[in-house]
Write an enzyme that holds these catalytic residues in place. Structure first.
Site, PDB file in Angstrom:
ATOM      1  N   ILE A 784       0.863  -1.176   0.000  1.00  9.74           N
ATOM      2  CA  ILE A 784       0.000   0.000   0.000  1.00  9.74           C
ATOM      3  C   ILE A 784       0.901   1.229   0.000  1.00  9.74           C
ATOM      4  O   ILE A 784       1.541   1.559   1.002  1.00  9.74           O
ATOM      5  CB  ILE A 784      -0.935  -0.006   1.221  1.00  9.74           C
ATOM      6  CG1 ILE A 784      -1.832  -1.249   1.198  1.00  9.74           C
ATOM      7  CG2 ILE A 784      -1.771   1.258   1.270  1.00  9.74           C
ATOM      8  CD1 ILE A 784      -2.725  -1.376   2.396  1.00  9.74           C
ATOM      9  N   ASP A 785       0.979   1.897  -1.128  1.00 11.00           N
ATOM     10  CA  ASP A 785       1.890   3.029  -1.293  1.00 11.00           C
ATOM     11  C   ASP A 785       1.054   4.278  -1.537  1.00 11.00           C
ATOM     12  O   ASP A 785       0.589   4.528  -2.654  1.00 11.00           O
ATOM     13  CB  ASP A 785       2.845   2.770  -2.459  1.00 11.00           C
ATOM     14  CG  ASP A 785       3.962   3.818  -2.537  1.00 11.00           C
ATOM     15  OD1 ASP A 785       3.935   4.752  -1.721  1.00 11.00           O
ATOM     16  OD2 ASP A 785       4.832   3.680  -3.404  1.00 11.00           O
TER      17      ASP A 785
END
EC number: 3.6.1.23
Length: 911
Positions: A784-785
């Site tokens: 999750i960026d």
């Protein structure tokens, strides 16, 4: 000879009386001529000495062969009619004593005649079939030789046998060993064109000096008859056993399966024939094998032929697929539609008994139509029975309707092909007289194009349905063309509309060939963002923006702004009460007041100052004043829809598009507090808005709240467009009751929506925050960026059969990727909770891990907050489990929520 004629006449008289009991009147002379014709065509019949249905059918076959060979001029007109009448008498001889007596006497006469024919060959050479000399005639052999047999006697019917008698071959066969049936078949070959030609000619006549015929022993007729009777009884037993086994096997079968008769067992299938068509029973098996084999489960009545040439009939059930198709056609298109009648005629081509017709009609039509058909069928059968009585064929009303003595299926199975044809004509004629119910075109108008259905497929369904209703698509081509436009979806209607009267149905298909699902999706999004429906968007797309002035006819302005004829106005307009300050009579754009007549501040003017008359009080489309204004308006500016309305209307100040994936959203109204003294407000949604799929959440407005009043709304199922100025909620003012409860905060102020106490928590640990998703049903795991704008997939994880294309974009981050590749199509992502959406990720080689960017996280509605230590402690006190969250399925709330709320809270929350 006189005694023989008297017996013959007595038999004919009894036969005449037996026919009279069945209501058939015949002439005595015609019956005598008929039996003379029987003797001429069937010389073997008097020698048999027995009358049964099998031999009588052989007589009928001989009639047919004689007819085919010599033509109709050689056959009496009443031959076939009398044959049918006597056949019915033989079938019913067990139930009528008079018929039994007539048949018994006939058999006695035939037996006596067969003996006299064997001994009186010289007295009646024309009726002599085969000369058999007895011992008593030995003394007369010399006289026969003197008479010159070969030169003076008339030739026999069978020259081969005559030559065999007159030859001097010492190996003449014994007359008792002669195969009479075989000789009969051999004799029939001389005039039957259906038999194959002879490969060898018969032996020539011996023209030498006639010699005395060989004296042969006379065969005892009684012994021969007993032997034949024993053979027939044995054959009957075998046939009964054969039929019993067939019946038992049919009962064990299920569905539409029927018993097949392989050639090895001697069973050959014979298909039903048209009336008048006849196949002689003496044909060889090779010719029968060439007949077309049709599955037996199609016809309710079928006929099979065993190895001995005997025909047997069977009754099978209907094919349920045919019944279902006929039922569907009658219900959807009507009982008398061309498509329905075509199915009925195809079924009627088979042998259907009256019981079969009644069962079929009762299963397909309604109760009322079944009674109408039955009454018409009975009336047609009465007319047919009258014509049959005049013709004298004996096919009465009971046989045609399957009633009386013919109510059983076994009796109806034995009908002649001609009778089946009459039943078919009466049944189909009754079917065609059924009334037409309802609108035949109702089913055609119900054919509409689906949102994603290609236009060509829609037109094909229209043409198919029209062909079944009108008989052919050409008959209703104009009607089909009209429906092709009216029942098309809005996208196809917009494409056809400019050329509607300029092209035909083929042109419609060509115009809509490029309209597909992707076009529909883009059109829906464009219409949603423009605040219109798809139909309105397409109707207004090609319209020129801006109208013409109704005064001067020029473009660029409206009539109220037209200065063309301003000098012609004799009396200038006088301004009324100012809508802004409500203190004096002047134009609103010239008002200089800072407050209104109630002391409320007046917001400054916005926009361009255009000279001209004041537009009057600002109202929305729905009647609420100032709903679309961007200025801060007090509660007093709200209006009611009617004098009896309980609430004040709240409108949206901007155009908003809501989707179900967005969840609850706060919509601005431009209305600010505070409320009137000693009141509080309750926000409720309007019923009309709820019916359109927009859910408005109820809310409470405090008396001391001074911020903007907002509406919490959510799209339930579909995309909802909230236009600017639409009334979507109402504010109900209720009296405020003050109590002595402890006050946490002295003044509410402008604290409004938003939560500072409830968070979606992602614990920061040593492990990387990963997430597993499915792209087009293929699982991918990535980080999750939140710092990545787009989603990036490793090239090593990308399936080779998924297409990718080069892009002109440069991706920058910790590193840089020039001209990366991107998926050629949108992929459907799905998480564990079955939430889904569309994404078009980038593909980069040598990437250590997949990255879920904000283009995906925004669709998932992920919110990452950073609470302080005080809030974390409060959540832990309420039973929060790190990594699991709140809820009774996780760790549960251990203690009830305390009554003491946060003193400086803003928006939702009680911690």
């Amino acid at each position: 000879m006189g005694q023989e004629l008297s017996q013959h006449e007595r038999y004919v008289e009894q036969l005449k009386q037996a026919l009279k009991t069945r209501g058939v009147k015949v002439k005595y002379a015609d019956l005598l001529k008929f039996f003379d014709f029987v003797k001429d065509t069937c010389p073997w019949f008097p020698q048999e000495g027995t009358i049964d249905i099998k031999r009588w059918r052989r007589v009928g076959d001989c009639f047919q062969d004689y007819y085919n060979t010599f033509g109709p001029e050689k056959v009496p007109v009443t031959a076939f009619s009398y044959w049918n009448l006597i056949k019915e008498l033989i079938d019913k001889k067990e139930v009528n004593p008079q018929v039994m007596a007539a048949v018994a006497q006939t058999e006695e006469i035939l037996k006596s005649n067969s003996q006299t024919d064997l001994t009186k060959t010289s007295q009646n050479p024309d009726l002599d079939l085969i000369s058999l000399d007895s011992d008593d005639e030995g003394a007369k052999s010399s006289s026969l030789q003197d008479k010159g047999l070969s030169s003076t006697k008339k030739p026999k019917r069978f020259p081969v046998l005559l030559t065999a008698q007159t030859s001097k071959d010492p190996e003449d066969p014994n007359p008792s060993e002669v195969d009479w049936d075989g000789l009969e078949d051999e004799a029939a070959k001389y005039h039957n064109p259906d038999w194959p030609p002879f490969l060898t000619r018969p032996p020539p006549y011996n023209k030498a000096t006639p010699s005395a015929p060989t004296v042969m022993a006379v065969v005892n007729p009684k012994e021969e008859l007993k032997e034949k009777i024993a053979q027939l009884e044995e054959q009957i037993k075998l046939e009964e056993l054969h039929q019993a086994l067939i019946s038992k096997l049919q009962k064990l079968k299920t569905g539409n399966e029927t018993v097949t008769h392989p050639d090895t067992a001697g069973g050959l299938s014979r298909t039903p024939h048209w009336p008048g068509q006849h196949i002689p029973k003496g044909k060889c098996c090779a010719s029968r094998e060439k007949e077309e084999q049709i599955p037996k489960d199609i016809f309710p009545v079928t006929e099979t032929v065993d190895g001995q040439g005997q025909a047997w009939r069977h009754h099978n059930g209907f094919d349920f697929a045919v019944i279902k198709e006929l039922k569907t056609a009658a219900s959807q298109y009507g009982a008398t539609a061309p498509y329905t009648l075509a199915i009925v005629e195809s079924v009627a081509d088979n042998w259907l008994t009256p019981t079969d017709w009644n069962t079929l009609v009762r299963a397909v039509l309604s109760g009322g139509d079944h009674l109408l058909w039955k009454s018409e069928f009975f009336e047609n059968c009465r007319d047919t029975a009258k014509r049959n009585q005049q013709a004298g064929n004996g096919w009465d009303f009971d046989m045609l309707t399957g009633s009386g003595n013919y109510s059983s299926t076994d009796a109806q199975m034995q009908y002649d092909p001609g009778l089946f044809a009459q039943i078919q004509a009466a049944a189909t004629k009754a079917w065609r007289k059924l009334p037409v119910k309802g609108d035949p075109g109702a089913s055609l108008t119900g054919v509409k194009q689906g949102p994603d259905e290609p236009f060509a497929d829609f037109v094909h369904r229209l043409i198919t349905t029209a062909g079944r209703i009108f008989g052919s698509a050409e008959a209703g081509v104009d009607y089909v063309k009209q429906l092709a436009y009216e029942n098309a979806n809005p996208a196809c209607q917009a494409a056809i509309r400019p050329y509607r009267k300029k092209t035909d149905l083929t042109g419609y298909i060509r115009l809509c060939s490029d309209i597909g699902p992707s076009y529909q999706q883009g059109l829906a999004m464009a219409a949603a963002f423009s605040g219109q429906t798809v139909k309105d968007f397409l109707n207004n797309k090609n319209k020129e923006k801006g109208g013409c002035c109704f005064k001067c006819g020029k473009k660029g302005h409206f009539a109220k702004n037209c200065h063309e004829h301003a000098h012609n106005n004799a009396e200038p307009k006088v301004p009324g009460l100012c809508p802004r300050c409500k203190r004096g009579k002047h134009w609103a754009n010239e008002c200089k007041s800072k407050t209104d007549n109630q002391g409320n501040p007046i917001p400054p003017h916005q926009g361009n100052r255009v000279e001209g008359p004041a537009p009057g009080p600002e109202t929305s489309l729905w009647g609420s004043q100032l709903c679309s204004s961007q200025q801060k308006q007090p509660i007093s500016k709200l209006t009611r829809a009617t004098p009896g309305s309980a609430g004040l209307d709240l409108c949206s100040t901007s155009h908003t598009v809501l989707t179900p994936e967005m969840g609850p959203q706060a919509l601005s109204t431009g209305i600010y507090g505070p409320l009137p003294p000693n009141t509080f407000g309750l926000i409720l949604g309007r019923s009309s808005i709820t019916m359109k799929g927009l859910q408005v959440y109820p809310g409470v407005i405090d008396n001391d709240y001074t911020g903007e009043i907002k509406i919490m709304a959510k799209a339930v199922n579909n995309i909802v467009t909230v236009s600017q100025g639409n009334r979507i909620a109402q504010l109900i003012l209720l009296p405020l009751i003050e109590t002595d409860n402890k006050v946490q905060q002295p003044y509410r102020g402008q604290g409004s929506f938003g939560s500072s106490d409830i968070y979606w928590v992602q614990p920061i640990t040593c492990q990387k925050p990963s997430l597993t998703l499915w792209l087009d049903d293929k699982m991918f795991t990535g980080l999750i960026d939140t710092g990545a704008d787009v989603t990036i997939i490793k090239l090593e994880d990308w399936p080779p059969n998924w297409p990718i294309t080069d892009t002109l974009t440069n991706l920058r981050g910790i590193g840089q990727s020039n001209n990366p590749k991107q998926s050629s199509k949108y992929l459907t992502w799905r998480d564990k909770e079955n939430n889904s959406g569309l994404i078009k990720p980038f593909v980069i080689p040598n990437l250590p891990v997949n990255l879920w960017g904000r283009d995906l996280l925004s669709q998932m509605k992920i919110m990452m907050c950073s609470p302080n230590d005080i809030v974390t402690a409060q959540m832990l006190a309420q039973g929060y489990s790190p990594g699991k969250g709140l809820g009774k399925k996780e760790n549960g709330i251990l203690h009830p929520i305390p009554n003491q709320g946060q003193s400086n809270k803003k928006g939702f929350g009680n911690f």
